[in-house]
Design a protein around this motif. Structure first.
Motif, PDB file in Angstrom:
ATOM      1  N   GLU A   1      50.263  15.811  -1.764  1.00  0.00           N
ATOM      2  CA  GLU A   1      51.363  14.804  -0.917  1.00  0.00           C
ATOM      3  C   GLU A   1      52.455  15.040  -2.026  1.00  0.00           C
ATOM      4  OE1 GLU A   1      52.213  10.891  -0.916  1.00  0.00           O
ATOM      5  OE2 GLU A   1      50.166  11.885  -0.399  1.00  0.00           O
ATOM      6  N   ARG A   2      52.294  16.212  -2.743  1.00  0.00           N
ATOM      7  CA  ARG A   2      53.659  16.335  -3.244  1.00  0.00           C
ATOM      8  C   ARG A   2      54.253  17.293  -1.964  1.00  0.00           C
ATOM      9  NH1 ARG A   2      55.067  21.709  -6.828  1.00  0.00           N
ATOM     10  NH2 ARG A   2      57.057  21.792  -6.502  1.00  0.00           N
ATOM     11  N   LEU A   3      53.512  17.668  -1.532  1.00  0.00           N
ATOM     12  CA  LEU A   3      53.786  19.366  -0.111  1.00  0.00           C
ATOM     13  C   LEU A   3      54.076  18.288   0.749  1.00  0.00           C
ATOM     14  CD1 LEU A   3      51.628  22.044   0.181  1.00  0.00           C
ATOM     15  CD2 LEU A   3      53.844  21.869  -0.899  1.00  0.00           C
ATOM     16  N   THR A   4      53.476  16.847   0.910  1.00  0.00           N
ATOM     17  CA  THR A   4      54.219  16.195   2.453  1.00  0.00           C
ATOM     18  C   THR A   4      55.234  15.537   2.167  1.00  0.00           C
ATOM     19  OG1 THR A   4      51.441  15.725   2.299  1.00  0.00           O
ATOM     20  CG2 THR A   4      53.052  14.343   3.480  1.00  0.00           C
TER      21      THR A   4
ATOM     22  N   ILE B   1      55.371   6.691   8.868  1.00  0.00           N
ATOM     23  CA  ILE B   1      55.235   7.219   9.181  1.00  0.00           C
ATOM     24  C   ILE B   1      53.830   7.154   9.150  1.00  0.00           C
ATOM     25  CG2 ILE B   1      54.930  10.208   8.280  1.00  0.00           C
ATOM     26  CD1 ILE B   1      57.432   9.834   7.872  1.00  0.00           C
ATOM     27  N   ASP B   2      52.818   7.801   9.596  1.00  0.00           N
ATOM     28  CA  ASP B   2      51.460   8.177   9.883  1.00  0.00           C
ATOM     29  C   ASP B   2      51.161   9.278   8.544  1.00  0.00           C
ATOM     30  OD1 ASP B   2      48.506   8.092   9.615  1.00  0.00           O
ATOM     31  OD2 ASP B   2      48.564   8.353  11.980  1.00  0.00           O
ATOM     32  N   ARG B   3      51.287   8.534   7.309  1.00  0.00           N
ATOM     33  CA  ARG B   3      50.560   9.772   6.410  1.00  0.00           C
ATOM     34  C   ARG B   3      49.502  10.702   6.253  1.00  0.00           C
ATOM     35  NH1 ARG B   3      55.610  10.022   2.535  1.00  0.00           N
ATOM     36  NH2 ARG B   3      53.709  11.128   1.271  1.00  0.00           N
ATOM     37  N   SER B   4      48.291   9.532   6.235  1.00  0.00           N
ATOM     38  CA  SER B   4      46.944  10.461   6.745  1.00  0.00           C
ATOM     39  C   SER B   4      47.000  11.971   7.656  1.00  0.00           C
ATOM     40  CB  SER B   4      46.509   9.450   7.467  1.00  0.00           C
ATOM     41  OG  SER B   4      44.662  10.068   7.420  1.00  0.00           O
ATOM     42  N   ARG B   5      47.596  11.451   8.778  1.00  0.00           N
ATOM     43  CA  ARG B   5      47.659  12.235   9.497  1.00  0.00           C
ATOM     44  C   ARG B   5      49.090  13.596   8.984  1.00  0.00           C
ATOM     45  NH1 ARG B   5      50.322  14.646  14.744  1.00  0.00           N
ATOM     46  NH2 ARG B   5      49.048  15.341  15.738  1.00  0.00           N
ATOM     47  N   LEU B   6      49.753  12.515   8.540  1.00  0.00           N
ATOM     48  CA  LEU B   6      50.513  13.905   8.232  1.00  0.00           C
ATOM     49  C   LEU B   6      50.403  15.277   6.766  1.00  0.00           C
ATOM     50  CD1 LEU B   6      52.990  14.713   9.018  1.00  0.00           C
ATOM     51  CD2 LEU B   6      54.035  13.163   6.619  1.00  0.00           C
ATOM     52  N   ARG B   7      49.070  14.228   5.826  1.00  0.00           N
ATOM     53  CA  ARG B   7      48.647  14.933   5.057  1.00  0.00           C
ATOM     54  C   ARG B   7      47.882  16.232   5.710  1.00  0.00           C
ATOM     55  NH1 ARG B   7      49.066  10.271   1.651  1.00  0.00           N
ATOM     56  NH2 ARG B   7      47.030   9.082   3.234  1.00  0.00           N
ATOM     57  N   ALA B   8      46.927  15.400   6.652  1.00  0.00           N
ATOM     58  CA  ALA B   8      45.965  16.513   7.549  1.00  0.00           C
ATOM     59  C   ALA B   8      47.013  17.588   8.004  1.00  0.00           C
ATOM     60  CB  ALA B   8      45.227  16.002   8.075  1.00  0.00           C
TER      61      ALA B   8
ATOM     62  N   SER C   1      40.016  22.262  12.702  1.00  0.00           N
ATOM     63  CA  SER C   1      41.284  20.854  11.717  1.00  0.00           C
ATOM     64  C   SER C   1      42.266  20.655  13.149  1.00  0.00           C
ATOM     65  CB  SER C   1      41.959  22.331  10.724  1.00  0.00           C
ATOM     66  OG  SER C   1      41.319  21.765   9.792  1.00  0.00           O
ATOM     67  N   ILE C   2      42.400  21.905  14.058  1.00  0.00           N
ATOM     68  CA  ILE C   2      43.451  21.400  14.757  1.00  0.00           C
ATOM     69  C   ILE C   2      43.205  20.390  15.805  1.00  0.00           C
ATOM     70  CG2 ILE C   2      44.294  22.251  17.058  1.00  0.00           C
ATOM     71  CD1 ILE C   2      44.297  25.121  15.644  1.00  0.00           C
ATOM     72  N   ALA C   3      41.789  20.667  16.340  1.00  0.00           N
ATOM     73  CA  ALA C   3      40.966  19.383  17.386  1.00  0.00           C
ATOM     74  C   ALA C   3      40.132  17.714  15.993  1.00  0.00           C
ATOM     75  CB  ALA C   3      39.007  19.821  17.464  1.00  0.00           C
ATOM     76  N   ASN C   4      39.992  18.559  15.337  1.00  0.00           N
ATOM     77  CA  ASN C   4      40.411  17.199  14.228  1.00  0.00           C
ATOM     78  C   ASN C   4      41.844  16.080  14.410  1.00  0.00           C
ATOM     79  OD1 ASN C   4      38.983  14.753  12.625  1.00  0.00           O
ATOM     80  ND2 ASN C   4      40.073  15.781  10.932  1.00  0.00           N
ATOM     81  N   ILE C   5      42.481  16.778  13.370  1.00  0.00           N
ATOM     82  CA  ILE C   5      43.834  16.400  13.874  1.00  0.00           C
ATOM     83  C   ILE C   5      44.364  16.400  15.049  1.00  0.00           C
ATOM     84  CG2 ILE C   5      46.593  16.825  13.567  1.00  0.00           C
ATOM     85  CD1 ILE C   5      45.702  18.319  11.525  1.00  0.00           C
TER      86      ILE C   5
END
Length: 462
Positions: A309-312, A332-339, A439-443
């Motif tokens: 969360e801090r990095l985000t 901002i879609d924070r869930s996607r951004l964290r991913a 991870s790429i495909a999931n995001i």
């Protein structure tokens, strides 16, 4: 230097003092002091006494202590420990050049120390400007340095030095000796470039009837080519490192490795882990070397272990500047951004690099001519066609489903390794390296994955 003074004070449960030496009007501005304080706070350095913290021995700006220096300077004049010097800068420079040509030390020749009373009256009534010089005793001065051991200086080679400039401001030597005395400083840790100044300070402490503090002179930091550190070696100000997105704990950790190493030879440690073991006597006498690659490696370690969360939160300004996420953080879609941050953090050393690493998730990929040639190979086209077929069978993609798809393709084609993974990676990202494929495909999501694969296959069919 601030880091090691702060660390030493914590180790011995002492007080770390921030004192601003701002009597050089031409080089001192409030904005520099404000930036210095802000940068040190960002780094995690705190002080018990200073211009913003107060303290019983203030003020902590030398520009606010001028009456103190003037009073002590007058006391030295009255006691015969100092005298007025009427030599002009031009005269002093001429004598320095003559001394060099004759092989003598380019020191002040103490000329005005020998003025008669009549000469003094004449100069005083003439209105000429003057400096005040301290009478250096003709002796061999010996002191113990906590890092360099016993040091000795022949004071006859130094010459009487200025303690008060012609504009009424104190010299560096005089101001620090007075301040260290009145602020009850017990230890001074500074760079070895100040070692030659120390004899001047010690004789001033003696004149002030004060026991000198303990001195420790740290080795200077060089570039990898063993020349004095500069920007061409990659060394910037703390402000610039902040702008690049280095984590402060990584910078602080690396600074402590410049001239010192823990006994267990670790390179990554926290302040709490080091405080109880730090020993100033074990500091290296040899120059330390600033290694940008090592700093980046260490910084990368901290980024990989940092709270997501801090990095985000830290990454958002860089992504906003690139136009990847909305200016309004509430959108901002924070869930996607964290991913995205979690997927890319393993490939960056500082947070501004997130823009380049994360652009595959925010804009269409561009496949180079070299990669188009690779993807045009029969094996690559087979892998991509089967990958698209499998994607069309499912409503959504997840890391687990993605792995199952790769296993299926591998069984059907007997293609493995780079022949299996690389075509998919390049088609999805336009790159040979990056985050884990699952991870790429999931995001990206199944629709974007299908669209990028389809676009390439359709282009090739044409």
């Amino acid at each position: 230097m601030a880091v090691f003074n702060w660390l030493f004070a914590r180790r011995h449960k002492g007080a770390f003092i921030l004192r601003i030496e701002d009597t050089d009007v031409a080089r001192s501005e409030k904005k520099y002091m404000a930036q210095l304080i802000e940068d040190l706070h960002w780094l995690g350095i705190t002080w018990q006494e200073g211009p913003d913290a107060g303290g019983q021995y203030g003020p902590y700006l030398q520009s606010e202590r001028l009456p103190i220096y003037n009073d002590i300077c007058q006391k030295f004049l009255d006691e015969g420990l100092a005298y007025r010097c009427y030599c002009t800068p031009e005269e002093l420079e001429e004598r320095r050049q003559i001394a060099k040509l004759t092989g003598k030390p380019p020191r002040y020749d103490n000329r005005c120390r020998r003025l008669t009373d009549a000469q003094k009256k004449t100069f005083a009534s003439s209105g000429l400007g003057f400096t005040v010089r301290f009478q250096v005793p003709d002796e061999l001065l010996v002191f113990d340095d906590l890092i360099r051991g016993t040091c000795q200086f022949d004071m006859s080679l130094i010459g009487d030095f200025v303690i008060m400039r012609s504009d009424g401001t104190p010299s560096f030597h005089f101001a620090v000796a007075v301040d260290d005395t009145l602020m009850r400083v017990t230890h001074v840790i500074r760079g070895e470039d100040h070692l030659s100044n120390t004899p001047c300070h010690i004789v001033l402490f003696h004149a002030l009837k004060q026991r000198p503090p303990q001195f420790a002179h740290l080795s200077l930091t060089m570039g990898t080519d063993r020349t004095l550190l500069s920007k061409r070696h990659g060394a910037f100000s703390l402000t610039e490192y902040r702008k690049l997105g280095y984590l402060p704990e990584a910078i602080l950790n690396y600074m402590m490795l410049l001239g010192w190493a823990p006994k267990d030879k670790r390179e990554k440690f926290t302040i709490d882990e080091i405080v109880d073991t730090f020993d100033i006597n074990t500091m290296s006498k040899a120059p330390s070397v600033f290694d940008q690659q090592k700093l980046d490696w260490l910084s990368g370690q901290y980024i990989r272990e940092a709270n997501l969360e801090r990095l985000t939160n830290l990454a958002i300004p860089y992504l906003q500047a690139a136009g990847f996420v909305p200016p309004d953080e509430s959108q901002i879609d924070r869930s996607r951004l964290r991913a995205v941050i979690d997927a890319t953090r393993g490939n960056i050393s500082y947070l501004s690099q997130i823009v380049q690493e994360a652009d595959i998730f925010f804009k269409d990929t561009i496949v180079s001519e070299k990669h188009i040639e690779f993807l045009s190979l029969e094996t690559s086209r087979i892998v991509l066609s089967l990958f698209l077929t499998e994607l069309q069978k499912i409503p959504a993609v997840s890391p687990e489903i993605f792995q199952d798809i790769l296993i299926t393709i591998k069984k059907e084609t007997n293609i493995k390794g780079k022949g299996l993974y690389l075509p998919i990676r390049i088609a999805l990202t336009g790159r040979e390296h990056g985050p884990e494929l699952y991870s790429i495909a999931n995001i990206l999501g199944i629709d974007v994955c299908k669209r990028r694969i389809e676009r390439f296959l359709l282009t090739q069919n044409k």
